[in-house]
Design an enzyme around this catalytic site. Structure first.
Site, PDB file in Angstrom:
ATOM      1  N   ASP A  12       0.992  -1.279   0.113  1.00  0.00           N
ATOM      2  CA  ASP A  12       0.099   0.087  -0.089  1.00  0.00           C
ATOM      3  C   ASP A  12       0.735   1.128  -0.075  1.00  0.00           C
ATOM      4  OD1 ASP A  12       1.071  -0.074   2.671  1.00  0.00           O
ATOM      5  OD2 ASP A  12      -1.080   0.027   3.597  1.00  0.00           O
ATOM      6  N   SER A  13       2.449   1.050   0.047  1.00  0.00           N
ATOM      7  CA  SER A  13       3.162   2.267  -0.223  1.00  0.00           C
ATOM      8  C   SER A  13       2.702   2.795  -1.653  1.00  0.00           C
ATOM      9  CB  SER A  13       4.526   1.591  -0.025  1.00  0.00           C
ATOM     10  OG  SER A  13       4.986   0.430  -0.758  1.00  0.00           O
ATOM     11  N   ASP A  22      -1.168  -6.250  -0.416  1.00  0.00           N
ATOM     12  CA  ASP A  22      -1.467  -5.425   1.060  1.00  0.00           C
ATOM     13  C   ASP A  22      -2.967  -5.250   0.779  1.00  0.00           C
ATOM     14  OD1 ASP A  22       0.546  -4.978   2.753  1.00  0.00           O
ATOM     15  OD2 ASP A  22       1.193  -3.173   1.870  1.00  0.00           O
ATOM     16  N   LYS A  74      -1.564  -9.296   2.627  1.00  0.00           N
ATOM     17  CA  LYS A  74      -0.858  -9.036   3.934  1.00  0.00           C
ATOM     18  C   LYS A  74      -2.005  -7.911   4.807  1.00  0.00           C
ATOM     19  CE  LYS A  74       2.867  -5.926   3.983  1.00  0.00           C
ATOM     20  NZ  LYS A  74       2.566  -4.867   4.555  1.00  0.00           N
ATOM     21  N   GLU A 122      -1.651  -5.437   8.576  1.00  0.00           N
ATOM     22  CA  GLU A 122      -0.972  -5.002   9.557  1.00  0.00           C
ATOM     23  C   GLU A 122      -1.598  -5.012  10.974  1.00  0.00           C
ATOM     24  OE1 GLU A 122      -0.267  -0.851   8.782  1.00  0.00           O
ATOM     25  OE2 GLU A 122       0.671  -1.241   6.821  1.00  0.00           O
ATOM     26  N   GLU A 173       8.792  -4.301  10.574  1.00  0.00           N
ATOM     27  CA  GLU A 173       9.296  -3.095   9.950  1.00  0.00           C
ATOM     28  C   GLU A 173       9.903  -2.140  11.332  1.00  0.00           C
ATOM     29  OE1 GLU A 173       6.613  -1.103   7.303  1.00  0.00           O
ATOM     30  OE2 GLU A 173       7.675   0.698   7.523  1.00  0.00           O
TER      31      GLU A 173
HETATM   32  O1  KIV Z   1       3.590  -1.072   1.764  1.00  0.00           O
HETATM   33  C1  KIV Z   1       4.818  -1.593   1.834  1.00  0.00           C
HETATM   34  O2  KIV Z   1       5.575  -1.198   0.802  1.00  0.00           O
HETATM   35  C2  KIV Z   1       5.140  -2.310   2.902  1.00  0.00           C
HETATM   36  C3  KIV Z   1       6.684  -2.625   3.016  1.00  0.00           C
HETATM   37  C4  KIV Z   1       7.341  -1.255   3.534  1.00  0.00           C
HETATM   38  C5  KIV Z   1       6.809  -3.557   4.006  1.00  0.00           C
HETATM   39  O3  KIV Z   1       4.366  -2.710   3.631  1.00  0.00           O
END
Ligand code: KIV
Length: 272
Positions: free
Chosen positions: A52-53, A91, A121, A123, A190
């Site tokens: 989600d980055s 994510d 994934k 969080e 992280e």
């Molecule tokens: O969204 C992302 O890029 C991440 C990484 C920093 C692990 O969750």
């Protein structure tokens, strides 16, 4: 050198478990589009995270919070079309799983159906364990994410190192064990102290993949645009840059502008 087609076997969650058992490190990078996913897949990356980055890197938002489920699915389906070998983790965006476990399950099913990704994934630890368990009941592999969890940035207030204090470190270790027991296939850790990250990796049997978590874990992940040197303004201590692509692109574009303006481009060979 790229990986020849006949030389590879698709990476699965079982491959990652075996890699941990055999002490082989896992490589993971983010990708959000077809072209870069294809390049990093053929370069031999084990896991591609559609992070989600993308909210920061692709859309220019300050945080990961604004990206939507449909936008994540768009990025993930583009990545999936580019890969032959890597395991694709998608994510789950902020707001798509925190409400209740049924909502979490339907978001995860939508991701799997519409993107073709191989896993999701989420969080968090104990706070979202019901959602994780529910998603797992549908046969969807889940990767956990502990330590600095950027979707909680307004709770933390800062992107600084997490779990430096004993209480938070103990909760993190307990959460890691909870995620393992629930059936997660791996955990991203992280920005936590290296010693704690190593302790977590040694305490559980599933792979721990670190970002800013030191060398004592089972693998490493970086944001692709950061390690390619496309994001000059982001300079955390853990980031190793392998290229300076922002400068290279700037130089290439400046040369192109100059060539167009001076009528050097196109030349006779570059026209019909
Ligand atoms: O969204 C992302 O890029 C991440 C990484 C920093 C692990 O969750």
């Amino acid at each position: 050198m790229s990986v020849a087609k006949k030389d590879y076997k698709k990476v699965t969650t079982n491959t990652l478990a075996e890699m941990k058992q055999n002490g082989k490190k896992i490589s993971m990078l983010t990708a959000y589009d077809y072209t870069l996913a294809k390049i990093i897949d053929s370069a031999g990356i084990d896991v591609i995270l559609v992070g989600d980055s993308a909210s920061n890197v692709m859309a220019g938002h300050e945080t990961t919070l604004p990206i939507t489920l449909d936008q994540m699915i768009y990025h993930a389906s583009s990545v999936v079309r580019g890969i032959d070998r890597a395991l694709v983790v998608v994510d789950m965006p902020f707001g798509s799983y925190q409400g209740n476990s049924l909502e979490a399950l339907s978001s995860a099913i939508k991701i799997m159906k519409e993107s073709g990704g191989h896993s999701v994934k989420l969080e968090g630890g104990s706070e979202i364990i019901e959602s994780i368990e529910r998603i797992l009941t549908a046969g969807i592999p889940v990767m956990g994410h502990l330590g600095l969890t950027p979707q909680s940035i307004y709770k933390f207030g800062t992107y600084t190192v997490r779990a430096k204090e004993e209480v938070e470190a103990e909760k993190l270790l307990a959460d890691a064990k909870l995620l393992e027991e629930a059936g997660c296939f791996a955990i991203v850790l992280e920005k936590v102290p290296a010693q704690l990250a190593q302790k977590v990796a040694e305490s559980i049997s599933i792979p721990v993949i670190g970002i800013g978590a030191g060398a004592g874990v089972d693998g490493q992940v970086l944001v692709l645009h950061d390690m390619l040197g496309m994001t000059h303004e982001f300079n955390p201590r853990f980031l190793r840059r392998y290229l300076n692509l922002a400068d290279d692109i700037t130089g290439a574009v400046q040369s192109y502008v100059q060539d167009v303006k001076s009528a050097d481009f196109p030349n006779e060979k570059e026209q019909y």
